[in-house]
Design a protein around this motif. Structure first.
Motif, short mmCIF file in Angstrom:
data_model
loop_
_atom_site.label_atom_id
_atom_site.label_comp_id
_atom_site.label_asym_id
_atom_site.label_seq_id
_atom_site.Cartn_x
_atom_site.Cartn_y
_atom_site.Cartn_z
N GLU A 110 11.58 35.04 4.34
CA GLU A 110 10.80 35.81 3.38
C GLU A 110 9.66 36.54 4.08
OE1 GLU A 110 10.64 36.60 -0.01
OE2 GLU A 110 12.76 36.04 0.03
N ARG A 113 11.09 39.46 5.96
CA ARG A 113 11.40 40.54 5.02
C ARG A 113 10.13 41.29 4.62
NH1 ARG A 113 12.86 39.22 -1.23
NH2 ARG A 113 12.89 41.37 -2.02
N GLU A 114 9.07 40.55 4.33
CA GLU A 114 7.82 41.16 3.86
C GLU A 114 7.16 42.02 4.93
OE1 GLU A 114 3.38 39.64 2.49
OE2 GLU A 114 5.13 38.41 1.97
N TYR A 163 20.03 37.18 4.24
CA TYR A 163 18.88 38.08 4.34
C TYR A 163 19.22 39.29 5.22
CZ TYR A 163 15.41 35.29 1.85
OH TYR A 163 14.69 34.64 0.86
N PHE A 167 18.92 42.33 2.72
CA PHE A 167 17.61 42.95 2.94
C PHE A 167 17.48 43.63 4.31
CE2 PHE A 167 16.62 39.38 -0.04
CZ PHE A 167 16.35 40.17 -1.14
N VAL A 169 17.22 42.18 7.23
CA VAL A 169 16.44 41.43 8.22
C VAL A 169 17.32 41.24 9.47
CG1 VAL A 169 15.23 39.28 8.74
CG2 VAL A 169 15.12 40.26 6.43
#
Length: 329
Positions: A110, A113-114, A163, A167, A169
């Motif tokens: 996470e 990703r952020e 992920y 996303f 990543v």
């Protein structure tokens, strides 16, 4: 290159930090210094790193730390932190494995990703294969772990893949095959064998000694991790040592090195795979992986390290000095 290494005080993590620093990288090491084995060993692993230029250390639990600020300036995160060990993963302790192997990895992903992290290298395990259907085992073979530990490593690996797919990543999961070398965790077979050889105490052999592993030297692993971080390739790859060796053969090799071992026998333990052997052709083509250290050479290095520990002076830094120390980059 700016790197964050989780699990930096552990066996592989401390070797990785040394390797990265030797290549001119800036390294922030993070570790909770858990008591899965004697924390003094982890402090000893850290001691040579603490005064090196370009190294900073932060003690903390990845479930509690604010991760985005920690990795915001990093080019790569090497995620090695986790709860190791097949035999301890049964029963009540499974909750610890879920927390430290799965939930922690999800938090790291996470944060990646952020922050738009450029690279995440995750230390997976050959335990995801269990008793594989083919040897050497290619990555395309469906994993079927035979221990709760293997289940949690596979879950963490699949989180990385999820992920990456959803996303973007950029994750690399490296399935490590029986990593050994100086400073190896004391519960692992090579560490127990070398300690027994040097002390004269008996070595407890679980099973018949014909179980085999693809033993991989830690220096080859750390070199491969950095190579994978620099490569544009993403996905899942095996890191093995290039050939199978049985436990019985290792005992014979120690005898030839002048370090005989007195063996006592016990039944095989649940969750231990009978054999492992890595097909490393994908890692070779993706980021040039070529293991160069044979088992005899690696064992000799472990023996030298063990003798140096028993003969050399103890590091006299206090826990406060070691765990409160932080260098500025």
């Amino acid at each position: 290159m700016r790197a964050v290494v989780t699990g930096a005080a552990g066996f592989i993590g401390s070797h990785l930090c040394e390797h990265l620093l030797s290549r001119g990288d800036e390294v922030t090491g993070v570790d909770a210094i858990t008591d899965f084995y004697d924390p003094a060993r982890k402090r000893r692993n850290l001691a040579p790193l603490l005064d090196r230029a370009g190294f900073a250390f932060l003690r903390g639990d990845l479930l509690d730390l604010a991760l985005p600020p920690l990795i915001a300036d990093a080019d790569v995160v090497y995620h090695l932190a986790g709860q190791p060990g097949v035999r301890g993963s049964w029963g009540r302790e499974f909750a610890v494995y879920l927390e430290r192997n799965v939930l922690v990895t999800q938090r790291v992903l996470e944060a990646a990703r952020e922050t738009g992290l450029r690279r995440l290298v995750f230390a997976s395990s050959s335990s995801v294969y269990g008793d594989a259907a083919a040897y050497p085992t290619p990555e395309r073979l469906s994993p079927r772990p035979v221990s709760p530990y293997g289940v949690t490593k596979l879950a963490a690996e699949q989180l990385c893949e999820t992920y990456r797919a959803v996303f973007g990543v950029p994750t690399v999961s490296l399935r490590l095959f029986s990593v050994y070398g100086p400073r190896q965790r004391p519960d692992m077979a090579f560490a127990r064998l070398v300690a027994a050889a040097c002390s004269g105490l008996p070595f407890r052999l679980y099973g018949d000694g014909e179980q085999s592993r693809d033993f991989t030297y830690v220096g080859d692993v750390t070199t491969a991790m950095r190579a994978a971080a620099l490569s544009p390739w993403t996905g899942v790859a095996n890191l093995g040592g290039g050939g199978e060796v049985s436990v019985r053969q290792v005992i014979t090799l120690l005898d030839r090195l002048g370090a005989p071992v007195h063996v006592t026998r016990s039944p095989a333990r649940p969750g231990d795979a009978r054999r492992t052997a890595a097909d490393i052709s994908l890692a070779r083509s993706a980021f040039g992986y070529r293991p160069v250290t044979d088992v005899r050479t690696g064992l000799a290095a472990m023996l030298r390290h063990e003798h140096a520990l028993t003969r050399g002076p103890e590091d006299r830094r206090t826990s406060r000095e070691l765990l409160g120390h932080r260098n500025a980059h």
